[in-house]
Design a protein around this motif. Structure first.
Motif, PDB file in Angstrom:
ATOM      1  N   MET A   1     -14.670   5.216   0.554  1.00  0.00           N
ATOM      2  CA  MET A   1     -13.449   5.962   0.235  1.00  0.00           C
ATOM      3  C   MET A   1     -12.379   5.667   1.274  1.00  0.00           C
ATOM      4  O   MET A   1     -12.645   5.667   2.473  1.00  0.00           O
ATOM      5  N   LEU A   2     -11.187   5.385   0.791  1.00  0.00           N
ATOM      6  CA  LEU A   2     -10.025   5.304   1.668  1.00  0.00           C
ATOM      7  C   LEU A   2      -9.180   6.531   1.363  1.00  0.00           C
ATOM      8  O   LEU A   2      -8.740   6.724   0.226  1.00  0.00           O
ATOM      9  N   LEU A   3      -8.968   7.365   2.368  1.00  0.00           N
ATOM     10  CA  LEU A   3      -8.236   8.613   2.172  1.00  0.00           C
ATOM     11  C   LEU A   3      -6.780   8.423   2.571  1.00  0.00           C
ATOM     12  O   LEU A   3      -6.469   8.128   3.729  1.00  0.00           O
ATOM     13  N   VAL A   4      -5.895   8.602   1.591  1.00  0.00           N
ATOM     14  CA  VAL A   4      -4.471   8.346   1.783  1.00  0.00           C
ATOM     15  C   VAL A   4      -3.675   9.625   1.552  1.00  0.00           C
ATOM     16  O   VAL A   4      -3.838  10.286   0.528  1.00  0.00           O
ATOM     17  N   GLY A   5      -2.825   9.957   2.502  1.00  0.00           N
ATOM     18  CA  GLY A   5      -1.884  11.045   2.300  1.00  0.00           C
ATOM     19  C   GLY A   5      -0.602  10.482   1.715  1.00  0.00           C
ATOM     20  O   GLY A   5      -0.110   9.442   2.163  1.00  0.00           O
ATOM     21  N   LEU A   6      -0.080  11.143   0.693  1.00  0.00           N
ATOM     22  CA  LEU A   6       1.166  10.711   0.075  1.00  0.00           C
ATOM     23  C   LEU A   6       2.139  11.878   0.090  1.00  0.00           C
ATOM     24  O   LEU A   6       1.822  12.964  -0.399  1.00  0.00           O
ATOM     25  N   THR A   7       3.297  11.647   0.673  1.00  0.00           N
ATOM     26  CA  THR A   7       4.246  12.747   0.814  1.00  0.00           C
ATOM     27  C   THR A   7       5.669  12.243   0.625  1.00  0.00           C
ATOM     28  O   THR A   7       5.921  11.043   0.504  1.00  0.00           O
ATOM     29  N   GLY A   8       6.594  13.170   0.595  1.00  0.00           N
ATOM     30  CA  GLY A   8       8.007  12.842   0.426  1.00  0.00           C
ATOM     31  C   GLY A   8       8.768  14.103   0.089  1.00  0.00           C
ATOM     32  O   GLY A   8       8.203  15.059  -0.446  1.00  0.00           O
ATOM     33  N   GLY A   9      10.036  14.127   0.409  1.00  0.00           N
ATOM     34  CA  GLY A   9      10.850  15.309   0.171  1.00  0.00           C
ATOM     35  C   GLY A   9      11.111  15.558  -1.306  1.00  0.00           C
ATOM     36  O   GLY A   9      10.873  14.704  -2.167  1.00  0.00           O
ATOM     37  N   ILE A  10      11.624  16.727  -1.596  1.00  0.00           N
ATOM     38  CA  ILE A  10      11.966  17.098  -2.966  1.00  0.00           C
ATOM     39  C   ILE A  10      13.015  16.135  -3.515  1.00  0.00           C
ATOM     40  O   ILE A  10      13.963  15.752  -2.827  1.00  0.00           O
ATOM     41  N   GLY A  11      12.823  15.699  -4.754  1.00  0.00           N
ATOM     42  CA  GLY A  11      13.797  14.843  -5.395  1.00  0.00           C
ATOM     43  C   GLY A  11      13.712  13.364  -5.060  1.00  0.00           C
ATOM     44  O   GLY A  11      14.593  12.589  -5.448  1.00  0.00           O
ATOM     45  N   VAL A  12      12.628  12.947  -4.380  1.00  0.00           N
ATOM     46  CA  VAL A  12      12.534  11.523  -4.032  1.00  0.00           C
ATOM     47  C   VAL A  12      11.807  10.712  -5.096  1.00  0.00           C
ATOM     48  O   VAL A  12      11.787   9.476  -5.041  1.00  0.00           O
ATOM     49  N   GLY A  13      11.175  11.380  -6.065  1.00  0.00           N
ATOM     50  CA  GLY A  13      10.446  10.660  -7.107  1.00  0.00           C
ATOM     51  C   GLY A  13       8.965  10.527  -6.825  1.00  0.00           C
ATOM     52  O   GLY A  13       8.292   9.651  -7.377  1.00  0.00           O
ATOM     53  N   LYS A  14       8.440  11.408  -6.003  1.00  0.00           N
ATOM     54  CA  LYS A  14       7.027  11.346  -5.626  1.00  0.00           C
ATOM     55  C   LYS A  14       6.106  11.479  -6.823  1.00  0.00           C
ATOM     56  O   LYS A  14       5.059  10.820  -6.892  1.00  0.00           O
ATOM     57  N   SER A  15       6.475  12.304  -7.787  1.00  0.00           N
ATOM     58  CA  SER A  15       5.627  12.492  -8.968  1.00  0.00           C
ATOM     59  C   SER A  15       5.505  11.206  -9.773  1.00  0.00           C
ATOM     60  O   SER A  15       4.456  10.925 -10.370  1.00  0.00           O
ATOM     61  N   LEU A  16       6.559  10.399  -9.817  1.00  0.00           N
ATOM     62  CA  LEU A  16       6.498   9.109 -10.508  1.00  0.00           C
ATOM     63  C   LEU A  16       5.520   8.172  -9.815  1.00  0.00           C
ATOM     64  O   LEU A  16       4.742   7.466 -10.468  1.00  0.00           O
ATOM     65  N   VAL A  17       5.550   8.175  -8.503  1.00  0.00           N
ATOM     66  CA  VAL A  17       4.643   7.333  -7.721  1.00  0.00           C
ATOM     67  C   VAL A  17       3.203   7.777  -7.938  1.00  0.00           C
ATOM     68  O   VAL A  17       2.307   6.954  -8.178  1.00  0.00           O
ATOM     69  N   THR A  18       2.971   9.080  -7.876  1.00  0.00           N
ATOM     70  CA  THR A  18       1.624   9.607  -8.065  1.00  0.00           C
ATOM     71  C   THR A  18       1.080   9.273  -9.446  1.00  0.00           C
ATOM     72  O   THR A  18      -0.076   8.865  -9.595  1.00  0.00           O
ATOM     73  N   ALA A  19       1.912   9.441 -10.467  1.00  0.00           N
ATOM     74  CA  ALA A  19       1.477   9.148 -11.833  1.00  0.00           C
ATOM     75  C   ALA A  19       1.096   7.685 -11.989  1.00  0.00           C
ATOM     76  O   ALA A  19       0.103   7.351 -12.652  1.00  0.00           O
ATOM     77  N   ARG A  20       1.866   6.803 -11.379  1.00  0.00           N
ATOM     78  CA  ARG A  20       1.571   5.374 -11.466  1.00  0.00           C
ATOM     79  C   ARG A  20       0.256   5.044 -10.763  1.00  0.00           C
ATOM     80  O   ARG A  20      -0.565   4.278 -11.281  1.00  0.00           O
ATOM     81  N   LEU A  21       0.027   5.613  -9.601  1.00  0.00           N
ATOM     82  CA  LEU A  21      -1.201   5.349  -8.857  1.00  0.00           C
ATOM     83  C   LEU A  21      -2.421   5.901  -9.594  1.00  0.00           C
ATOM     84  O   LEU A  21      -3.487   5.269  -9.608  1.00  0.00           O
ATOM     85  N   ARG A  22      -2.263   7.059 -10.210  1.00  0.00           N
ATOM     86  CA  ARG A  22      -3.362   7.618 -11.012  1.00  0.00           C
ATOM     87  C   ARG A  22      -3.663   6.701 -12.198  1.00  0.00           C
ATOM     88  O   ARG A  22      -4.823   6.447 -12.528  1.00  0.00           O
ATOM     89  N   GLU A  23      -2.609   6.200 -12.823  1.00  0.00           N
ATOM     90  CA  GLU A  23      -2.758   5.280 -13.957  1.00  0.00           C
ATOM     91  C   GLU A  23      -3.494   4.011 -13.537  1.00  0.00           C
ATOM     92  O   GLU A  23      -4.294   3.460 -14.311  1.00  0.00           O
ATOM     93  N   LYS A  24      -3.259   3.554 -12.309  1.00  0.00           N
ATOM     94  CA  LYS A  24      -3.895   2.338 -11.818  1.00  0.00           C
ATOM     95  C   LYS A  24      -5.358   2.556 -11.445  1.00  0.00           C
ATOM     96  O   LYS A  24      -6.112   1.593 -11.320  1.00  0.00           O
TER      97      LYS A  24
END
Length: 209
Positions: A1-24
């Motif tokens: 397991m590689l444990l990665v923290g993913l963060t970013g301020g409100i309105g930066v598009g973090k949910s788009l990044v998360t959705a893409r990574l989940r899809e991958k």
């Protein structure tokens, strides 16, 4: 397991990044989803929030009204401190449980949380920051979320400054262009991290022999 923290301020598009990574294929542990679960009606966390902020933070069915809670907490440092003290331990415990479930796998496990830098949480193999200029954040919040400009500014100001997040990042994903450009960058990061996850697991296995 590689444990990665993913963060970013409100309105930066973090949910788009998360959705893409989940899809991958990444295992995504979404702190915001967990935050909704721990304040379900009847929970101890919701009871404590009502004790602190009053029943005005509830809707007509007794569920937490997150917008009303935000109005009470954001912009008031003491109120925000109290909010975090009530919710963070429960959220953190559930995140830890879900991480442990993936401990002996070769998966890329991502903890998606807006306040990783602010909370000082450590223990990640990598920290990814999704970034955009504060002015871009403000424009997105007002345009797409229909947020009052002053409220949007308060929400942005309540989070750690962009430079603080970037200073702690192993990888930065800038989101100042098109969706297509963002997705290409996320795909690059996926290739890097998923490869490291398999290598990291093999290295750990060899060390135990």
């Amino acid at each position: 397991m590689l444990l990665v923290g993913l963060t970013g301020g409100i309105g930066v598009g973090k949910s788009l990044v998360t959705a893409r990574l989940r899809e991958k294929g990444a295992v995504v542990i979404d702190a915001d989803e967990i935050a909704r679960e721990v304040v379900a009606p009847g929970s101890k966390v919701l009871e404590r929030l009502v004790e602190r902020f009053g029943e005005k933070i509830l809707d007509s069915k007794g569920h937490l009204d997150r917008k009303k809670l935000a109005e009470e907490a954001f912009g008031d440092q003491e109120a925000l401190k109290d909010l975090n003290a009530i919710t963070h331990p429960a959220i953190g415990a559930e995140i830890a449980k879900r991480i442990e479930e993936q401990r002996d796998t070769d998966r890329l496990v991502i903890v998606d949380a807006a306040l990783l830098v602010e909370s000082g949480r450590e223990g990640f193999d990598k920290l990814v920051v999704v970034a955009a200029r504060p002015q871009t954040q403000l424009e997105r919040l007002v345009t797409y979320r229909r947020m009052d400009p002053q409220e949007a500014e308060r929400r942005i100001a309540s989070q750690a400054p962009l430079e603080d997040k970037i200073a702690k990042a192993d990888i930065v994903i800038w989101n100042e262009g098109t969706i297509e450009e963002l997705m290409r960058r996320v795909d690059e990061v996926w290739e890097q991290l998923s490869s490291e996850a398999k290598t990291y697991t093999r290295r750990d296995t060899r060390s135990e022999d």
